[in-house]
Design a protein around this motif. Sequence first.
Motif, short mmCIF file in Angstrom:
data_model
loop_
_atom_site.label_atom_id
_atom_site.label_comp_id
_atom_site.label_asym_id
_atom_site.label_seq_id
_atom_site.Cartn_x
_atom_site.Cartn_y
_atom_site.Cartn_z
N ASN A 201 -3.25 3.30 13.46
CA ASN A 201 -3.20 1.95 14.03
C ASN A 201 -2.23 1.11 13.21
N ASP A 202 -1.31 0.44 13.88
CA ASP A 202 -0.33 -0.38 13.17
C ASP A 202 -1.00 -1.57 12.48
N ASP A 203 -0.68 -1.75 11.21
CA ASP A 203 -1.11 -2.98 10.50
C ASP A 203 -0.04 -3.31 9.45
N ALA A 204 -0.37 -4.15 8.47
CA ALA A 204 0.65 -4.60 7.51
C ALA A 204 1.30 -3.45 6.75
N HIS A 206 0.72 0.09 7.76
CA HIS A 206 0.74 1.33 8.54
C HIS A 206 1.55 1.18 9.81
N SER A 207 2.32 2.22 10.11
CA SER A 207 3.05 2.24 11.38
C SER A 207 2.81 3.62 12.00
N ARG A 274 -3.43 -9.49 0.84
CA ARG A 274 -3.56 -8.80 2.13
C ARG A 274 -2.83 -7.44 2.10
N LYS A 277 -4.52 -4.89 -0.05
CA LYS A 277 -5.94 -4.86 0.34
C LYS A 277 -6.83 -5.26 -0.84
N ASP A 326 5.05 -7.18 5.44
CA ASP A 326 4.55 -6.49 6.63
C ASP A 326 5.51 -5.39 7.04
N ARG A 328 5.89 -3.97 9.76
CA ARG A 328 6.43 -4.12 11.12
C ARG A 328 7.78 -4.83 11.13
#
Length: 345
Positions: A201-204, A206-207, A274, A277, A326, A328
């Motif tokens: 799942n894409d998040d800050a 992970h792609s 963030r 984590k 991020d 992304r």
Amino acid sequence: MRERLQELKSEALEKIKHSSNLKELNDLRVSYLGKKGPITEVLRGMGKLSAEERPKIGALANAIRESISEVITEKRSELEKAAVQKKLEAETIDVTLPGRPVKRGSRHPLTKMIEEVEDLFIGMGYKVAEGPEVEIDYYNFEALNLPKGHPARDMQDSFYITEDLLMRTHTSPVQARTMEKHKGKGPVKIICPGKVYRRDNDDATHSHQFTQIEGLVVDENITMADLKGTLEVFAKKIFGEDREIRLRPSFFPFTEPSVEMDISCKICGGEGCRVCKQTGWIEILGAGMVHPNVLRMAGFDPEKYTGFAFGMGPERIAMLKYGIDDIRHFYTNDIRFLQQFSVQE
Ligand code: FA5
């Protein structure tokens, strides 16, 4: 008649003198010298003149026509010159004006990051290897000590194309492919940058599609100390002497023992945010000593040869190096983000 002709002459000369453009001048020429003009009109009355007067008036009319014509020619060239001058003035090029800046593109920050890591390892004697992005199950998993049904396959959720074909989930299959090519003979010393795909799942951080750089060294007497020294050199060169690193014990089926390397978070300075984590650390690579089964399957004798391998995520490395918050940003191609990296090269 004589007077009328003289009158017409001065009237024409006056109008010609004041004409301000070529069209006006041409209209005057047509009206004074044309067949329907006032001079011709006057000459129509010549029949009433005596035989003696007629040629004199004719000669006067011709002389007047000629002088009007001459003045028109002069005025035309004057107007033409003025028009050219006006045009030249309007089109003057100010050579002292500063030029308009040309917008220059730049290499993508991720490409730059990968090239920087490549250069570093090439400098340490590594060769750059490549492998396919659409991979067969054997190289992506089995040759890496992950037989079908192995629970550790779940560590990397995969995009399958057929039962046996998938988008590679990491660059590690290039390890197996490269060792096979060496036919059991060391040394092997490669890095392999490339795209990989996972159903993450894409998040800050992970792609679902990202890049990895794999490293593999196989030779006689390679030890964990070589791995640690190499990773330390890498970390200091890329992040600077003052950044902290830590190695944590980990698990990968294709390495034994296995470690993961973390770097202190640049965004929060280790306080917790963030991006990291709230831990103060970001994991950037997995590594370990090549598992004897992997060496054996690729045709190397594990009694004679040992090796180390690592796999890192250049996006995470660039995030830490440049303080990008991020992952992304690398894929949305926002020009404002990309322009920050367009330093003249
Ligand atoms: C592997 O992929 C192993 N093949 C690495 C390896 C190679 C271990 C050789 C031992 C020997 P892992 O799943 O942890 O490991 O991914 C390695 C790195 O890829 C991570 O440290 C991280 O930097 C990056 N990464 C993993 N998943 C993602 C993701 N979804 N988005 C962006 N980067 C990711």
